[in-house]
Design a protein around this motif. Structure first.
Motif, PDB file in Angstrom:
ATOM      1  N   THR A  63       1.224  -1.697   0.259  1.00  0.00           N
ATOM      2  CA  THR A  63       0.658   0.036  -0.049  1.00  0.00           C
ATOM      3  C   THR A  63       0.474   1.178   0.322  1.00  0.00           C
ATOM      4  OG1 THR A  63      -1.978  -1.264   0.917  1.00  0.00           O
ATOM      5  CG2 THR A  63      -1.930   1.076   1.519  1.00  0.00           C
ATOM      6  N   THR A  64       0.747   2.610  -0.743  1.00  0.00           N
ATOM      7  CA  THR A  64       1.365   2.962  -1.112  1.00  0.00           C
ATOM      8  C   THR A  64       0.263   4.489  -0.845  1.00  0.00           C
ATOM      9  OG1 THR A  64       3.080   4.763  -2.579  1.00  0.00           O
ATOM     10  CG2 THR A  64       0.905   3.716  -3.655  1.00  0.00           C
ATOM     11  N   VAL A  65       1.187   5.293  -0.451  1.00  0.00           N
ATOM     12  CA  VAL A  65      -0.076   7.115  -0.270  1.00  0.00           C
ATOM     13  C   VAL A  65       0.670   7.910  -1.735  1.00  0.00           C
ATOM     14  CG1 VAL A  65      -0.071   8.960   1.017  1.00  0.00           C
ATOM     15  CG2 VAL A  65       0.586   6.404   1.715  1.00  0.00           C
ATOM     16  N   MET A  66      -0.765   8.507  -1.840  1.00  0.00           N
ATOM     17  CA  MET A  66      -1.270   9.066  -3.284  1.00  0.00           C
ATOM     18  C   MET A  66      -1.613  10.290  -2.693  1.00  0.00           C
ATOM     19  SD  MET A  66       0.062   6.610  -5.803  1.00  0.00           S
ATOM     20  CE  MET A  66      -0.806   7.429  -7.493  1.00  0.00           C
ATOM     21  N   ARG A  67      -0.480  11.606  -3.328  1.00  0.00           N
ATOM     22  CA  ARG A  67      -1.181  12.524  -3.565  1.00  0.00           C
ATOM     23  C   ARG A  67      -2.020  13.071  -5.287  1.00  0.00           C
ATOM     24  NH1 ARG A  67       3.011  15.491  -1.940  1.00  0.00           N
ATOM     25  NH2 ARG A  67       3.831  16.447  -4.516  1.00  0.00           N
ATOM     26  N   CYS A  68      -2.352  14.094  -4.856  1.00  0.00           N
ATOM     27  CA  CYS A  68      -3.570  14.552  -6.207  1.00  0.00           C
ATOM     28  C   CYS A  68      -3.707  16.392  -6.004  1.00  0.00           C
ATOM     29  CB  CYS A  68      -4.825  13.473  -6.644  1.00  0.00           C
ATOM     30  SG  CYS A  68      -5.146  14.586  -8.451  1.00  0.00           S
ATOM     31  N   GLY A  69      -2.704  16.873  -7.134  1.00  0.00           N
ATOM     32  CA  GLY A  69      -2.640  18.200  -6.865  1.00  0.00           C
ATOM     33  C   GLY A  69      -3.705  19.512  -7.297  1.00  0.00           C
ATOM     34  N   PRO A  70      -4.307  20.628  -7.210  1.00  0.00           N
ATOM     35  CA  PRO A  70      -5.155  21.040  -8.289  1.00  0.00           C
ATOM     36  C   PRO A  70      -5.022  21.111 -10.070  1.00  0.00           C
ATOM     37  CG  PRO A  70      -3.759  22.678  -6.847  1.00  0.00           C
ATOM     38  CD  PRO A  70      -3.008  21.023  -6.588  1.00  0.00           C
ATOM     39  N   ASP A  71      -3.854  20.711 -10.119  1.00  0.00           N
ATOM     40  CA  ASP A  71      -3.628  20.443 -11.724  1.00  0.00           C
ATOM     41  C   ASP A  71      -4.241  19.108 -12.126  1.00  0.00           C
ATOM     42  OD1 ASP A  71      -1.915  18.904 -10.722  1.00  0.00           O
ATOM     43  OD2 ASP A  71      -0.345  18.958 -12.156  1.00  0.00           O
ATOM     44  N   GLY A  72      -4.613  17.895 -11.053  1.00  0.00           N
ATOM     45  CA  GLY A  72      -5.086  16.882 -11.276  1.00  0.00           C
ATOM     46  C   GLY A  72      -4.522  15.594 -11.561  1.00  0.00           C
ATOM     47  N   ALA A  73      -3.113  15.587 -11.216  1.00  0.00           N
ATOM     48  CA  ALA A  73      -2.185  14.767 -11.448  1.00  0.00           C
ATOM     49  C   ALA A  73      -1.689  14.332 -10.367  1.00  0.00           C
ATOM     50  CB  ALA A  73      -0.685  15.471 -11.893  1.00  0.00           C
ATOM     51  N   ALA A  74      -1.793  12.840 -10.220  1.00  0.00           N
ATOM     52  CA  ALA A  74      -1.465  11.941  -9.206  1.00  0.00           C
ATOM     53  C   ALA A  74      -0.131  11.520  -8.760  1.00  0.00           C
ATOM     54  CB  ALA A  74      -2.096  10.305  -9.436  1.00  0.00           C
TER      55      ALA A  74
ATOM     56  N   ASP B 197     -19.479  17.377  -5.814  1.00  0.00           N
ATOM     57  CA  ASP B 197     -19.657  18.996  -5.487  1.00  0.00           C
ATOM     58  C   ASP B 197     -20.767  19.091  -4.643  1.00  0.00           C
ATOM     59  OD1 ASP B 197     -21.037  21.380  -6.340  1.00  0.00           O
ATOM     60  OD2 ASP B 197     -20.538  21.857  -7.470  1.00  0.00           O
ATOM     61  N   PRO B 198     -21.299  20.094  -3.734  1.00  0.00           N
ATOM     62  CA  PRO B 198     -22.251  19.602  -2.652  1.00  0.00           C
ATOM     63  C   PRO B 198     -23.452  19.728  -3.187  1.00  0.00           C
ATOM     64  CG  PRO B 198     -20.930  20.381  -1.442  1.00  0.00           C
ATOM     65  CD  PRO B 198     -19.728  20.566  -2.412  1.00  0.00           C
ATOM     66  N   ALA B 199     -23.593  21.176  -3.807  1.00  0.00           N
ATOM     67  CA  ALA B 199     -24.469  22.236  -4.587  1.00  0.00           C
ATOM     68  C   ALA B 199     -24.735  21.303  -5.367  1.00  0.00           C
ATOM     69  CB  ALA B 199     -24.232  23.127  -5.601  1.00  0.00           C
ATOM     70  N   THR B 200     -24.617  20.602  -6.536  1.00  0.00           N
ATOM     71  CA  THR B 200     -24.984  19.353  -7.831  1.00  0.00           C
ATOM     72  C   THR B 200     -24.989  18.053  -7.427  1.00  0.00           C
ATOM     73  OG1 THR B 200     -23.116  19.588  -9.019  1.00  0.00           O
ATOM     74  CG2 THR B 200     -24.791  21.717  -9.616  1.00  0.00           C
ATOM     75  N   GLY B 201     -24.227  18.059  -6.575  1.00  0.00           N
ATOM     76  CA  GLY B 201     -24.132  16.195  -6.592  1.00  0.00           C
ATOM     77  C   GLY B 201     -23.522  15.578  -7.828  1.00  0.00           C
ATOM     78  N   ARG B 202     -22.499  16.740  -9.053  1.00  0.00           N
ATOM     79  CA  ARG B 202     -21.728  16.311  -9.958  1.00  0.00           C
ATOM     80  C   ARG B 202     -20.521  15.298  -9.268  1.00  0.00           C
ATOM     81  NH1 ARG B 202     -21.623  20.818 -12.540  1.00  0.00           N
ATOM     82  NH2 ARG B 202     -23.234  19.853 -13.848  1.00  0.00           N
ATOM     83  N   THR B 203     -20.245  14.992  -9.690  1.00  0.00           N
ATOM     84  CA  THR B 203     -18.699  13.933  -9.076  1.00  0.00           C
ATOM     85  C   THR B 203     -17.170  13.917 -10.321  1.00  0.00           C
ATOM     86  OG1 THR B 203     -19.230  11.962  -9.593  1.00  0.00           O
ATOM     87  CG2 THR B 203     -19.490  12.720  -7.635  1.00  0.00           C
ATOM     88  N   THR B 204     -16.451  13.968  -9.978  1.00  0.00           N
ATOM     89  CA  THR B 204     -15.749  14.300 -11.411  1.00  0.00           C
ATOM     90  C   THR B 204     -14.412  12.879 -10.620  1.00  0.00           C
ATOM     91  OG1 THR B 204     -15.587  17.002 -11.030  1.00  0.00           O
ATOM     92  CG2 THR B 204     -13.372  15.517 -11.448  1.00  0.00           C
ATOM     93  N   VAL B 205     -14.063  12.356 -11.187  1.00  0.00           N
ATOM     94  CA  VAL B 205     -13.230  11.042 -10.458  1.00  0.00           C
ATOM     95  C   VAL B 205     -11.859  11.448 -10.956  1.00  0.00           C
ATOM     96  CG1 VAL B 205     -12.306   8.939 -11.405  1.00  0.00           C
ATOM     97  CG2 VAL B 205     -14.663   9.652 -11.422  1.00  0.00           C
ATOM     98  N   LEU B 206     -11.238  11.484 -10.052  1.00  0.00           N
ATOM     99  CA  LEU B 206      -9.908  11.727  -9.894  1.00  0.00           C
ATOM    100  C   LEU B 206      -8.974  10.861  -9.799  1.00  0.00           C
ATOM    101  CD1 LEU B 206      -9.956  13.850  -6.251  1.00  0.00           C
ATOM    102  CD2 LEU B 206     -10.146  14.539  -8.879  1.00  0.00           C
ATOM    103  N   ARG B 207      -9.433   9.087  -9.233  1.00  0.00           N
ATOM    104  CA  ARG B 207      -8.761   8.239  -9.490  1.00  0.00           C
ATOM    105  C   ARG B 207      -9.478   7.168  -9.269  1.00  0.00           C
ATOM    106  NH1 ARG B 207      -3.400   7.466 -11.348  1.00  0.00           N
ATOM    107  NH2 ARG B 207      -2.547   5.828  -9.655  1.00  0.00           N
ATOM    108  N   SER B 208      -9.135   6.086  -9.883  1.00  0.00           N
ATOM    109  CA  SER B 208     -10.520   4.925 -10.588  1.00  0.00           C
ATOM    110  C   SER B 208      -9.170   3.914 -10.633  1.00  0.00           C
ATOM    111  CB  SER B 208     -11.244   4.779 -12.000  1.00  0.00           C
ATOM    112  OG  SER B 208     -11.789   3.562 -11.798  1.00  0.00           O
ATOM    113  N   SER B 209     -10.231   2.481  -9.711  1.00  0.00           N
ATOM    114  CA  SER B 209      -9.440   1.498  -9.247  1.00  0.00           C
ATOM    115  C   SER B 209      -9.220   0.553 -10.261  1.00  0.00           C
ATOM    116  CB  SER B 209     -10.705   0.408  -8.156  1.00  0.00           C
ATOM    117  OG  SER B 209     -11.710   0.402  -8.834  1.00  0.00           O
ATOM    118  N   ARG B 210      -9.614   0.412 -11.428  1.00  0.00           N
ATOM    119  CA  ARG B 210      -8.894   0.010 -12.691  1.00  0.00           C
ATOM    120  C   ARG B 210      -9.595   1.297 -13.633  1.00  0.00           C
ATOM    121  NH1 ARG B 210      -9.792  -5.392 -12.508  1.00  0.00           N
ATOM    122  NH2 ARG B 210      -9.847  -5.283 -14.645  1.00  0.00           N
TER     123      ARG B 210
END
Length: 727
Positions: free
Chosen positions: A51-62, A364-377
């Protein structure tokens, strides 16, 4: 147009291979947010469950922060939980940059990895022996100079004690153990150490044997002074009330989840006075108490709360304390949520759906819209190959409701006459849950013509305290009855073939499967590291669950006869159907001897069976090779029993004799007596918070509790909680 499949159920050609299921999946865990960045744990079966630890910045890069061989995992309470924490650091320009504190899977010490550093440095002293000092569920002190966490100390005599401690980020405790300050002691177990934002108080959850955290806990608070936590007292909870996940809503008020009403609902309380229910509801507002560090409520900057609410499957909603209204969010394909985190400005969570893999998403709590930052597959099979769940309530014994989810066989053109073979899945509870998140283990079978029904049997989480407590004193009875009732209902509806019913489960689910094999409902049973001997389990299980059987069966020695009567090993002479046993050689929770003794008992009665041992694996299979081998063996086993030949899958040999795994395959020259093989070097059970969900097969690569206490971090392939689990 898709050609019709003429092969029998179970032998439909499917592009979903066991290798596809076992490889290419990473398990995401414990998101954290700060300063516009997001961190999370990521376990990888292809790296042996590291198990590693990952970080994602504002640019979306992991970016990966821990390189091999470093692995983040805590073993507090054996099943662990959140093992890392972003911590603010200052560089020469006085800008805040975040490093991470993490517990190393190998020695269990806390380490600090500064921003841009290649190697972490230790924060805690070396243990007297590996795993003797463990740290988990970390939180940052108000001044940002210390980490407050649960410490578990193991003695060479086997005794265990726990405390909430403060570890300085300066690193001086690595050389001076006295620099680790004990803040709270006096209880058997601790969770959720939570400093107030002004640093004046500390809140935490505590409980004692023989209770488990879903039975009874206390929310406690104390002033923080020179001597640690001073004048502690209980705010809420007790022996028959489960209180979880405190969150400060200011310097003197706390929000938390309690099942005082019979459901885990949201409450608020001050440092004195009565607790107030924020939104009374006959739904749960948490997935449960495990794993450590899971969160289901995060505050927004405007005072509203984003919460998780539902049953076995939780979804986000926004609660407004001003209007007392709860607004559910439509998050599209993401219908099963595990945990949340937020910093007031952004909210992130782990979510999945029937056709959406576990993903780290920004919400997004206002709309429920989601943005995927990382997927397991990265890649998924054709959506038409993925099973579509049908949540159903069945009638159990005496008319009691049993919750289950049906996954009919599904493949384009895959239609054959007659009812289908079905496998009844029993999750690794008994206090666990099965959700509807994407699970390629299920798709492996349903795309070949074998239906799956996942049973949230009596005792499962998600359906209130009364449903949970059905299993008290009745483990090995109500769980078996529920599995049989669900199978019979599918037969009665014409969906399932009464001659081709399987029952299977991991750990505690394996226990239920082995008991069910002695009945008349099922044509075969598959046990993945399942419990076969309750007395042996009671004698060897670890401290965290050392009294769990008191509730599930009864306290010893008074209930010794019941332990014997409800042990699968005692009923092995009643088994007349084939059994597949999958077992890790290094399982410290349910040792390999349990599977071996059961295999011997089957052989003594001439019952066809197969015992497959996985070298170096613990309680849950960590390597992709083990997951693949076990999955193919299970399909081949069903083919052998149900009368079909799965294409491209190695067969499994069912025997009626017991070939002792400890004997050498070939004697040395001159008939030398070689004796048993040397035991392999002990490896730790594969990690927590790691890879997989519930699913199906080999719970990769988590440490799966035999009790699977509610953790999405505790899982097999995508849906069970569970602990990890079994969870």
């Amino acid at each position: 147009m898709t050609d019709r499949v003429t092969a029998p159920h179970g032998a439909w050609p499917s592009p979903i291979s066991a290798s596809d299921v076992a490889r290419g999946t990473r398990r995401l865990g414990f998101p954290a947010t700060a300063g516009g960045e997001v961190w999370w744990e990521e376990a990888r079966p292809e790296e042996g469950g590291r198990t590693t630890v990952m970080r994602c910045g504002p640019d979306g890069a992991a970016a990966e922060l821990l390189e091999a061989p470093w692995s983040a995992r805590t073993r507090v309470h054996e099943y662990g939980g959140r093992s890392f924490l972003p911590v603010p650091r200052r560089d020469d320009k006085a800008l805040t940059r975040f490093g991470i504190v993490f517990a190393d899977a190998g020695d269990q010490r806390l380490y600090l990895l500064d921003r841009g550093a290649r190697e972490p440095r230790p924060l805690t002293p070396p243990p007297p022996f590996p795993g003797a000092l463990r740290y988990g569920d970390p939180a940052l002190s108000a001044d940002g100079r210390r980490v407050v966490c649960v410490r578990e100390r193991h003695g060479e005599d086997g005794r265990v004690d726990r405390a909430i401690v403060a570890v300085p980020l300066s690193g001086r405790a690595a050389e001076d153990p006295s620099a680790v300050a004990e803040l709270v002691t006096g209880a058997d177990f601790f969770a959720s150490p939570t400093p107030s934002p002004d640093g004046e108080h500390l809140a935490w959850v505590a409980w004692n044997h023989p209770r488990m955290p879903w039975d009874g806990t206390e929310l406690r608070v104390a002033a923080l002074g020179p001597q640690g936590a001073e004048r502690p007292y209980t705010l809420k909870g007790g022996v028959d009330e489960s209180v979880l996940q405190p969150v400060w809503s200011g310097p003197a008020r706390l929000r938390f989840v309690s099942d005082w009403s019979g459901w885990w609902n949201l409450y608020e309380i001050g440092l004195t006075g009565q607790a107030v229910a924020l939104y009374p509801d006959e739904h749960e507002f948490t997935p449960g108490p495990m794993p450590l560090g899971a969160r289901s409520c995060v505050p927004l900057a405007d005072g509203r709360l984003v919460v998780l609410q539902g049953d076995a499957d939780l979804a986000p909603a926004v609660y407004d304390p001003g209007t007392l209204e709860l607004k559910p969010l439509d998050t599209g394909e993401f219908t099963t949520w595990e945990t949340l985190d937020g910093d007031g400005e952004q909210v992130v969570g782990l979510a999945s759906g029937p056709r959406a893999p576990q993903s780290l998403v920004r919400l997004d709590p206002a709309t429920g819209r989601t943005t995927v930052l990382r997927s397991s597959r990265e890649e998924l099979p054709d959506p038409e190959l993925l099973p579509v769940p049908r949540r159903t309530e069945f009638s159990g014994r005496y008319g009691a409701t049993v919750h289950a989810t049906v996954y009919p066989p599904a493949r384009p053109g895959g239609t054959t006459a007659g009812p289908a073979p079905y496998a009844v899945w029993v999750h690794g509870g008994p206090v666990g849950r099965a959700t509807c998140g994407l699970d390629l283990f299920k798709a492996y079978f349903t795309s070949r013509g074998i239906g799956v029904v996942d049973v949230n049997y009596s005792g499962s989480l998600g359906f209130g305290r009364t449903y949970r407590e059905r299993i008290a004193g009745m483990w090995g009875v109500v769980d078996v009855e529920d599995a049989e009732a669900v199978a019979q209902a599918l037969v009665d509806s014409g969906e399932a073939d009464p001659e081709r019913l399987a029952v299977r489960g991991p750990s505690a689910g394996g226990y239920t499967a082995l008991l069910a094999a002695s009945g008349r409902t099922f044509a075969c049973a598959t046990s993945l590291f399942g419990v076969a001997d309750l007395l042996q389990l009671a004698a060897t299980t670890h401290d965290y669950e050392s009294h769990f059987l008191d509730t599930l069966v009864g306290p010893l020695p008074g209930y010794k006869a019941t332990y014997r009567e409800r042990s699968p090993i005692t009923r092995a002479d009643r088994v007349r159907v084939p059994v597949l046993l999958l077992q890790g050689t290094e399982d410290a929770v349910v040792p390999k001897e349990q599977a071996r003794e059961f295999a011997k008992a089957l052989a003594d009665n001439g019952v066809r069976h197969a015992l497959l041992e996985f070298e170096g694996e613990g309680h849950g299979f960590g390597s992709a090779e083990s997951v693949e081998r076990g999955l193919e063996a299970e399909l081949a086993f069903y083919g052998e029993v149900f009368g079909f030949t799965p294409p491209g899958v190695p067969g499994v040999e069912l025997v009626t004799e017991y070939p002792d795994p400890e004997l050498e395959a070939e004697p040395l020259p001159e008939l030398e007596d070689t004796g048993p093989r040397a035991a392999p070097a002990r490896t730790e059970d594969a990690g927590d918070g790691g890879s997989g969900g519930d699913g199906g097969g080999q719970e990769s690569p988590e440490l799966i509790p035999w009790s699977s206490p509610a953790g999405e971090g505790t899982t097999e392939a995508g849906t069970e909680s569970g602990p990890p689990a079994t969870g």
